[in-house]
Motif scaffolding. Structure first.
Motif, mmCIF file in Angstrom:
data_model
loop_
_atom_site.group_PDB
_atom_site.id
_atom_site.type_symbol
_atom_site.label_atom_id
_atom_site.label_comp_id
_atom_site.label_asym_id
_atom_site.label_seq_id
_atom_site.Cartn_x
_atom_site.Cartn_y
_atom_site.Cartn_z
ATOM 1 N N ALA A 46 0.842 -1.206 0.000
ATOM 2 C CA ALA A 46 0.000 0.000 0.000
ATOM 3 C C ALA A 46 0.874 1.252 0.000
ATOM 4 O O ALA A 46 0.569 2.235 -0.684
ATOM 5 C CB ALA A 46 -0.934 -0.013 1.199
ATOM 6 N N ALA A 47 1.984 1.202 0.760
ATOM 7 C CA ALA A 47 2.884 2.364 0.825
ATOM 8 C C ALA A 47 3.512 2.608 -0.549
ATOM 9 O O ALA A 47 3.679 3.747 -0.982
ATOM 10 C CB ALA A 47 3.963 2.114 1.875
ATOM 11 N N LYS A 48 3.853 1.516 -1.238
ATOM 12 C CA LYS A 48 4.479 1.643 -2.563
ATOM 13 C C LYS A 48 3.497 2.188 -3.601
ATOM 14 O O LYS A 48 3.835 3.024 -4.414
ATOM 15 C CB LYS A 48 4.951 0.251 -3.015
ATOM 16 N N SER A 49 2.267 1.681 -3.545
ATOM 17 C CA SER A 49 1.317 2.065 -4.590
ATOM 18 C C SER A 49 0.720 3.451 -4.348
ATOM 19 O O SER A 49 0.204 4.070 -5.272
ATOM 20 C CB SER A 49 0.195 1.031 -4.693
ATOM 21 N N ALA A 50 0.840 3.954 -3.118
ATOM 22 C CA ALA A 50 0.326 5.294 -2.770
ATOM 23 C C ALA A 50 -1.044 5.554 -3.390
ATOM 24 O O ALA A 50 -1.224 6.440 -4.212
ATOM 25 C CB ALA A 50 1.322 6.365 -3.225
ATOM 26 N N ARG A 51 -1.993 4.721 -2.992
ATOM 27 C CA ARG A 51 -3.347 4.810 -3.548
ATOM 28 C C ARG A 51 -3.977 6.171 -3.223
ATOM 29 O O ARG A 51 -3.889 6.642 -2.086
ATOM 30 C CB ARG A 51 -4.195 3.691 -2.945
ATOM 31 N N HIS A 110 -14.129 -5.111 7.713
ATOM 32 C CA HIS A 110 -12.903 -4.688 7.011
ATOM 33 C C HIS A 110 -13.201 -3.729 5.860
ATOM 34 O O HIS A 110 -12.326 -3.457 5.057
ATOM 35 C CB HIS A 110 -12.157 -5.914 6.471
ATOM 36 N N GLU A 111 -14.431 -3.225 5.814
ATOM 37 C CA GLU A 111 -14.757 -2.370 4.661
ATOM 38 C C GLU A 111 -13.988 -1.047 4.680
ATOM 39 O O GLU A 111 -13.873 -0.396 3.656
ATOM 40 C CB GLU A 111 -16.275 -2.137 4.546
ATOM 41 N N SER A 112 -13.462 -0.676 5.839
ATOM 42 C CA SER A 112 -12.647 0.540 5.884
ATOM 43 C C SER A 112 -11.170 0.220 6.104
ATOM 44 O O SER A 112 -10.359 1.117 6.361
ATOM 45 C CB SER A 112 -13.136 1.459 7.008
ATOM 46 N N ASP A 113 -10.836 -1.067 6.031
ATOM 47 C CA ASP A 113 -9.438 -1.478 6.234
ATOM 48 C C ASP A 113 -8.642 -1.101 4.983
ATOM 49 O O ASP A 113 -8.907 -1.625 3.894
ATOM 50 C CB ASP A 113 -9.411 -3.005 6.447
ATOM 51 N N PRO A 114 -7.668 -0.202 5.098
ATOM 52 C CA PRO A 114 -6.983 0.283 3.882
ATOM 53 C C PRO A 114 -6.093 -0.761 3.215
ATOM 54 O O PRO A 114 -5.666 -0.562 2.078
ATOM 55 C CB PRO A 114 -6.150 1.467 4.403
ATOM 56 N N VAL A 115 -5.787 -1.859 3.910
ATOM 57 C CA VAL A 115 -4.872 -2.836 3.293
ATOM 58 C C VAL A 115 -5.506 -4.214 3.122
ATOM 59 O O VAL A 115 -4.812 -5.187 2.837
ATOM 60 C CB VAL A 115 -3.547 -2.946 4.091
ATOM 61 N N PHE A 116 -6.811 -4.326 3.276
ATOM 62 C CA PHE A 116 -7.477 -5.625 3.074
ATOM 63 C C PHE A 116 -7.446 -5.982 1.583
ATOM 64 O O PHE A 116 -7.233 -7.124 1.210
ATOM 65 C CB PHE A 116 -8.918 -5.559 3.566
ATOM 66 N N PHE A 117 -7.635 -4.964 0.767
ATOM 67 C CA PHE A 117 -7.624 -5.157 -0.689
ATOM 68 C C PHE A 117 -6.279 -4.732 -1.264
ATOM 69 O O PHE A 117 -5.518 -3.999 -0.635
ATOM 70 C CB PHE A 117 -8.723 -4.312 -1.345
ATOM 71 N N VAL A 118 -6.057 -5.162 -2.512
ATOM 72 C CA VAL A 118 -4.816 -4.782 -3.179
ATOM 73 C C VAL A 118 -5.064 -3.585 -4.115
ATOM 74 O O VAL A 118 -4.141 -2.930 -4.564
ATOM 75 C CB VAL A 118 -4.230 -6.012 -3.926
ATOM 76 N N ASP A 119 -6.347 -3.304 -4.379
ATOM 77 C CA ASP A 119 -6.704 -2.147 -5.207
ATOM 78 C C ASP A 119 -8.124 -1.703 -4.836
ATOM 79 O O ASP A 119 -8.653 -2.129 -3.799
ATOM 80 C CB ASP A 119 -6.594 -2.486 -6.709
#
Lengths: 48, 411
Positions: B270-275, B364-373
């Motif tokens: 997540a840090a690398k992709s800086a969504r 986990h709907e607000s979990d910023p790292v549960f998904f990859v995108d």
């Protein structure tokens, strides 16, 4: 070479040639129609 | 004149011999194909070739094995992220491996035809179904998704199976005839599908007349399927590994430790992709009503209920998993928690009607790292949760509380 004369002289060869002839027909049919087809209408998934 | 009968007998002999030789060659080839599937099934697990997704032989082989759990899903099965189920269980660390079936756009109707094609093989078998919420958020799923995942062979298996009731087959056929493209080029499938969908006395007679030919056609299709699967497995990349697949028994994993690693992977990615945060288009809660109305009308509910009915009739033991909605994306579109709640509630009601265990990772709907995108593609952390639940399901350790909430799983 006269095939008829050859086959008349060697009947076993004639039988073998006929079997091979029919095998070739079956093989051709299998090659033409035998493969399974898993093709689907094309689609492009946009969400990657 | 006298030579004719002799020539006729000779031709008959040659043709008969050629047919017998061909039959023996096909029988030998069939044995070779089945042996290949049995030996290399686990090597093929991470692959998504047509023979696996649109065929029947490999899915049935996977279902027949007690050390293999078939996971039906969609595009979440594709991205290569650490902890992805198929890789995580590849060496059967706790006694089983996963055989994922599905690719991008595999909506409920596609899962239905794949499950239906397995027929009798489903009886008493555990299977896992991973749901992507996005299919339930639109009134209609893009028809290209089902078309691109359709399989004539799987549809024929489902249609002619005696495992399922006429009522179920009629409802399935009514859903399928809306996609004429998937039936194109197979007159027998088109005619039979229409007849099953319409029902009635005359159509039953028509189906009875068609059946002998359809069964012959299906037998040829099955044979082709076995060969196609074996040809696909003949690829050098499927050669048996130096350490052949061997199930490990009685081992338990350090899930706490694995959780930390999975979260680290997800956080680093997540840090690398800086969504970027989604653009806010509506004020909070202003789109709840429209969202819920669209959700209620979604065709995916009807299709998914067919999946549940089919599994009930087949005697399968399914587990349904649903990834959470993307709260940040929906919030930006004006859908508040009230609107989002509708998805989980409806899903729970539907699945509960069939007595199927269901795990929804709502928290986990607000979990910023549960998904990859920002689509329905889970990352390492999401897969950790999936893997834990799948492992508990396989080993009959799912607890009632776990079935509806995620909190029980947090280490």
């Amino acid at each position: 070479m006269d095939l008829d004369a050859l086959f008349a002289k060697r009947p076993l060869l004639k039988r073998a040639a006929l079997v091979l002839y029919y095998l070739a027909i079956i093989l051709t049919l299998v090659l033409m129609y035998g493969r399974g087809d898993f093709s689907t209408p094309p689609f492009v998934y946009q969400e990657f | 004149m006298n030579a004719e009968p002799h020539s006729g007998r000779l031709n008959l002999f040659a043709c008969g011999t050629a047919l017998a030789v061909s039959f023996l060659a096909v029988a030998g080839g069939f044995r070779w194909a089945v042996d290949k599937q049995e030996r290399l099934l686990h090597s093929a697990a991470p692959d998504f070739c047509d023979a696996k997704l649109h065929g029947v032989a490999l899915i049935r082989e996977a279902l027949s094995r007690p050390d293999t759990l078939v996971l039906f899903g969609s595009s979440e099965l594709i991205p290569n992220v650490p902890f992805k189920g198929v890789d995580f269980f590849a060496e059967a660390p706790t006694g089983f491996s996963i055989f994922p079936v599905g690719k991008a756009g595999t909506s409920a109707l596609s899962v239905l035809q794949k499950l239906g094609s397995a027929g009798t093989e489903l009886a008493g078998k555990k299977v896992v179904i991973s749901l992507s919420p996005s299919f339930f958020l639109a009134e209609e799923v893009d028809s290209k998704y089902f078309e691109g995942n359709s399989s004539k062979l799987q549809l024929k298996e489902l249609l002619w199976s005696e495992k399922f009731s006429d009522a179920l087959k009629q409802d399935v056929a009514r859903a399928m005839v809306k996609y004429p493209k998937v039936l194109e080029g197979e007159w027998i499938l088109e005619v039979a599908m229409d007849a099953v969908a319409e029902g009635g006395y005359l159509n039953r007679i028509l189906l009875g007349v068609l059946k002998p030919y359809a069964m012959l056609d299906l037998s040829v299709g099955r044979l082709q399927d076995h060969f196609e699967a074996a040809f696909a497995l003949n690829d050098p990349s499927y050669l048996p590994a130096a350490n052949p697949f061997k199930v490990k028994r009685g081992r338990s994993l350090n899930w706490d430790d694995l959780f930390r690693k999975a979260e680290q992977h997800s956080t680093a990615l997540a840090a690398k992709s800086a969504r970027r945060a989604p653009n806010v288009t509506r004020a909070r809660g202003t789109w709840d009503k429209q969202f819920m109305a669209s959700l209620r009308k979604a065709q995916e509910w009807r299709d998914f209920e067919l999946v549940l009915r089919l599994m009930k009739e087949a005697g399968a033991k399914p587990l349904v998993l649903s990834m959470p909605l993307h709260a940040d994306v929906l919030e930006a579109q004006g859908v508040s928690a009230v609107g989002r709640e509708e998805y989980g509630t409806r899903l729970q009601q539907l699945v509960g009607k069939y007595g199927v265990p269901f795990v929804y990772f709502r928290d986990h709907e607000s979990d910023p790292v549960f998904f990859v995108d920002q689509h329905d593609h889970i990352g390492s952390k999401g897969w950790w949760y999936y893997n834990k639940v799948i492992d508990d399901f396989y080993h009959d350790r799912l607890r009632p509380k776990q079935v509806t909430a995620k909190s029980e799983l947090i280490p």
